[in-house]
Motif scaffolding. Structure first.
Motif, PDB file in Angstrom:
ATOM      1  N   GLY A  79       0.568  -1.366  -0.428  1.00  5.78           N
ATOM      2  CA  GLY A  79      -0.007   0.116   0.031  1.00  5.78           C
ATOM      3  C   GLY A  79       0.735   0.692   0.285  1.00  5.78           C
TER       4      GLY A  79
ATOM      5  N   ARG B 289      -5.250  -4.443  -3.332  1.00  6.04           N
ATOM      6  CA  ARG B 289      -6.060  -3.588  -2.282  1.00  6.04           C
ATOM      7  C   ARG B 289      -6.497  -2.539  -2.598  1.00  6.04           C
TER       8      ARG B 289
ATOM      9  N   GLN C 231      -8.521   0.066   0.103  1.00  3.34           N
ATOM     10  CA  GLN C 231      -7.662  -0.083   0.916  1.00  3.34           C
ATOM     11  C   GLN C 231      -6.644   1.277   0.535  1.00  3.34           C
TER      12      GLN C 231
ATOM     13  N   SER D  38      -3.700   4.442   0.052  1.00  2.00           N
ATOM     14  CA  SER D  38      -2.638   4.524  -0.146  1.00  2.00           C
ATOM     15  C   SER D  38      -1.756   4.943   1.634  1.00  2.00           C
TER      16      SER D  38
END
Length: 103
Positions: A42, A95, A98, A100
């Motif tokens: 991330g 991801r 979600q 970064s």
């Protein structure tokens, strides 16, 4: 399939985990990278190791990640950077959803 995990040696070469028998290099769009960062951790911290007009091979510098992946220019579906005889293809960001982070 397993994601390939490259490590860069002091001499500038690349090595990958010998335990991986079937490898897939993750390729994400530039927009997805901006939103969700490295597909492994991330983070948005890192640098391009190799680049061309269609994208770049990115080395993540987030925490202890140090993994590589392809960032494709928006609108491009296949990388022109060959990794182990394969041109990585755009895939959904692992991801997704979600945010970064910078670390």
């Amino acid at each position: 399939m397993l994601a390939v995990h490259y490590r860069f040696t002091q001499g500038g070469g690349m090595t990958s985990s010998p335990k991986d028998t079937k490898r897939e290099v993750i390729a994400v769009s530039a927009t997805a990278f901006a939103q969700f960062g490295c597909p492994h951790c991330g983070s948005r911290v890192g640098h391009a190791v190799k680049a061309d007009a269609n994208g770049s091979l990115w080395l993540c510098a987030g925490g202890t990640c140090a993994r590589t992946f392809i960032i494709l220019r928006d609108g491009v579906s296949t990388s022109t950077i060959m990794i182990e005889g394969v041109f990585p293809v755009l895939s959904p960001h692992p991801r997704f959803g979600q945010p970064s982070h910078v670390s």
